[in-house]
Enzyme design. Structure first.
Site, short mmCIF file in Angstrom:
data_model
loop_
_atom_site.label_atom_id
_atom_site.label_comp_id
_atom_site.label_asym_id
_atom_site.label_seq_id
_atom_site.Cartn_x
_atom_site.Cartn_y
_atom_site.Cartn_z
N ASP A 97 -7.88 36.12 24.72
CA ASP A 97 -7.26 35.16 25.62
C ASP A 97 -6.00 35.86 26.14
OD1 ASP A 97 -6.54 32.71 26.87
OD2 ASP A 97 -5.17 32.31 25.20
N LEU A 98 -5.46 35.41 27.24
CA LEU A 98 -4.26 36.06 27.81
C LEU A 98 -3.00 35.22 27.60
CD1 LEU A 98 -2.99 38.23 29.81
CD2 LEU A 98 -3.53 36.61 31.59
N ASP A 99 -2.98 34.03 28.24
CA ASP A 99 -1.79 33.18 28.18
C ASP A 99 -1.57 32.71 26.75
OD1 ASP A 99 -1.19 33.08 31.02
OD2 ASP A 99 -2.93 31.80 31.27
N THR B 177 3.10 32.81 28.72
CA THR B 177 3.19 32.20 30.05
C THR B 177 3.01 30.68 30.03
OG1 THR B 177 0.97 33.08 30.15
CG2 THR B 177 2.57 34.09 31.63
N LEU C 222 -2.61 21.23 27.78
CA LEU C 222 -3.14 21.96 28.95
C LEU C 222 -3.47 23.41 28.63
CD1 LEU C 222 -0.86 20.56 31.81
CD2 LEU C 222 -3.15 19.82 31.18
N LYS C 223 -3.17 23.86 27.41
CA LYS C 223 -3.43 25.25 27.04
C LYS C 223 -4.92 25.57 27.11
CE LYS C 223 0.47 26.50 24.18
NZ LYS C 223 0.98 26.71 22.82
N ILE D 196 -6.90 25.23 29.52
CA ILE D 196 -7.64 24.36 30.44
C ILE D 196 -7.50 24.89 31.88
CG2 ILE D 196 -7.87 21.96 31.26
CD1 ILE D 196 -8.50 22.43 28.19
N SER D 197 -8.59 24.98 32.61
CA SER D 197 -8.58 25.58 33.96
C SER D 197 -7.63 24.82 34.89
CB SER D 197 -9.98 25.57 34.56
OG SER D 197 -10.30 24.28 35.03
N ARG D 198 -7.32 25.49 36.00
CA ARG D 198 -6.34 24.90 36.94
C ARG D 198 -6.80 23.53 37.43
NH1 ARG D 198 -5.18 28.73 41.85
NH2 ARG D 198 -5.06 30.19 40.10
N LYS E 5 0.89 24.14 42.88
CA LYS E 5 1.28 24.49 41.51
C LYS E 5 1.18 26.01 41.32
CE LYS E 5 0.26 25.67 37.12
NZ LYS E 5 -0.61 26.72 36.59
N SER F 135 -9.88 35.10 29.78
CA SER F 135 -8.87 34.10 30.14
C SER F 135 -9.41 33.12 31.17
CB SER F 135 -7.64 34.82 30.72
OG SER F 135 -6.73 33.87 31.24
N ALA F 136 -8.94 31.87 31.08
CA ALA F 136 -9.30 30.86 32.09
C ALA F 136 -8.52 31.09 33.38
CB ALA F 136 -8.99 29.47 31.55
N LYS G 28 -13.21 26.44 29.25
CA LYS G 28 -13.02 26.18 27.83
C LYS G 28 -12.83 24.67 27.66
CE LYS G 28 -10.58 30.61 27.49
NZ LYS G 28 -9.33 31.33 27.26
N GLU H 248 -7.31 33.52 20.20
CA GLU H 248 -6.93 32.36 21.00
C GLU H 248 -5.70 31.64 20.43
OE1 GLU H 248 -7.21 30.33 23.44
OE2 GLU H 248 -8.90 31.09 24.55
N ASP H 249 -4.89 31.07 21.32
CA ASP H 249 -3.78 30.22 20.86
C ASP H 249 -4.06 28.75 21.13
OD1 ASP H 249 -3.55 30.55 23.69
OD2 ASP H 249 -1.52 29.72 23.55
C1 BG6 Z 1 -5.12 29.35 30.91
C2 BG6 Z 1 -3.85 28.59 30.64
O1 BG6 Z 1 -5.05 30.62 30.33
O2 BG6 Z 1 -5.34 29.49 32.31
C3 BG6 Z 1 -3.87 27.26 31.37
O3 BG6 Z 1 -3.69 28.40 29.25
C4 BG6 Z 1 -4.14 27.47 32.86
O4 BG6 Z 1 -2.64 26.59 31.18
C5 BG6 Z 1 -5.44 28.26 33.03
O5 BG6 Z 1 -4.24 26.24 33.54
C6 BG6 Z 1 -5.75 28.56 34.49
O6 BG6 Z 1 -4.79 29.44 35.00
P1 BG6 Z 1 -4.56 29.80 36.52
O7 BG6 Z 1 -3.57 30.94 36.46
O8 BG6 Z 1 -5.88 30.25 37.08
O9 BG6 Z 1 -4.05 28.60 37.21
MG MG Z 2 -4.00 30.74 25.72
#
Ligand code: BG6
Ligand code: MG
Length: 219
Positions: A7-9, A15, A43-44, A46-48, A77, A115-116, A146, A170-171
């Site tokens: 996972d990235l974020d 981030t 929200l961790k 979870i897609s945009r 956003k 990553s999402a 996810k 994953e976090d």
């Molecule tokens: C995930 C984050 O990695 O990516 C979420 O944990 C975020 O908070 C999701 O909404 C989507 O990210 P992005 O950068 O495509 O808006």
């Molecule tokens: Mg994460």
């Protein structure tokens, strides 16, 4: 263990605070609601678009906007978020990650990003880490976000390794669920209560080593 799916974020860089800052500002400016602090972890992973819909639901505004209006808010956003992440540098890599990537490369483990975030390539570039990974799965190409397993399966496919031979890191609770559903071994970073479904949990990224991942895989 033949592959590691990152996972990235919240795993490679911190981030989550920038995502939440941007969502909070959007919610205040466009919906006139204040998001509670607890929303940051909700929200961790979870897609945009899914995050946008959760916020609308929280604000009890889920049927008020058209798909185009919702899309425009999500884009706004992202503009706020991009402004924050454009300042990222190598100094923003979380502790232990560079060392872990070196150890995994020495041990010939394939590395893939699951990553999402559609901003993952940009963030990895900013951190100077893009060349360290063999693949980055594109979240735009998978059907379900996810906690569905899709992005982890795609990340494993891109390095030509069976998910069952991979460890995912994953976090987020939704992310741990996704790793398990993909059939990989899950290593959680954070609270063992929140991430109770993980096979192994470490308190922070500084504890992530090749040997910890290998032991989680063999457990
Ligand atoms: C995930 C984050 O990695 O990516 C979420 O944990 C975020 O908070 C999701 O909404 C989507 O990210 P992005 O950068 O495509 O808006
Ligand atoms: Mg994460």
């Amino acid at each position: 263990m033949q592959g590691v799916l990152f996972d990235l974020d919240g795993v490679i860089t911190d981030t989550a605070k920038f995502h939440f800052k941007a969502w909070s500002r959007l919610a205040k400016e466009k919906l006139n609601v204040t998001l509670p602090a607890s929303f940051e972890s909700d929200l961790k992973g979870i897609s945009r678009l899914d995050s946008m819909n959760r916020i609308l639901k929280f604000a009890k505004l889920e049927n008020k906007y058209s798909a185009d209006e919702i899309d425009a808010m999500a884009q706004y956003k992202n503009k706020l978020y991009l402004n924050e992440i454009s300042k990222l540098t190598q100094k923003d890599i979380l502790p232990g990650i560079e060392n872990l990537l070196d150890e995994l490369a020495v041990n010939k483990i394939k590395l893939s990003v699951a990553s999402a975030s559609k901003n993952a390539p940009f963030i990895l570039e900013k951190l100077g880490l893009k060349d360290q990974f063999d693949a980055i799965a594109d979240p735009a190409k998978v059907a379900h976000g996810k906690p569905a397993p899709d992005i982890f399966i795609e990340a494993a496919n891109k390095i030509h390794v069976d998910p069952g031979q991979c460890v995912g890191i994953e976090d987020a609770k939704a992310g741990v669920e996704a790793i398990k559903a993909a059939g990989a071994i899950a290593v959680g970073v954070g609270s063992s209560t929140d991430l109770s479904e993980a096979d192994t949990v470490v308190a922070n990224t500084g504890e992530l080593t090749y040997s910890v991942l290998e032991q989680a895989f063999r457990k």
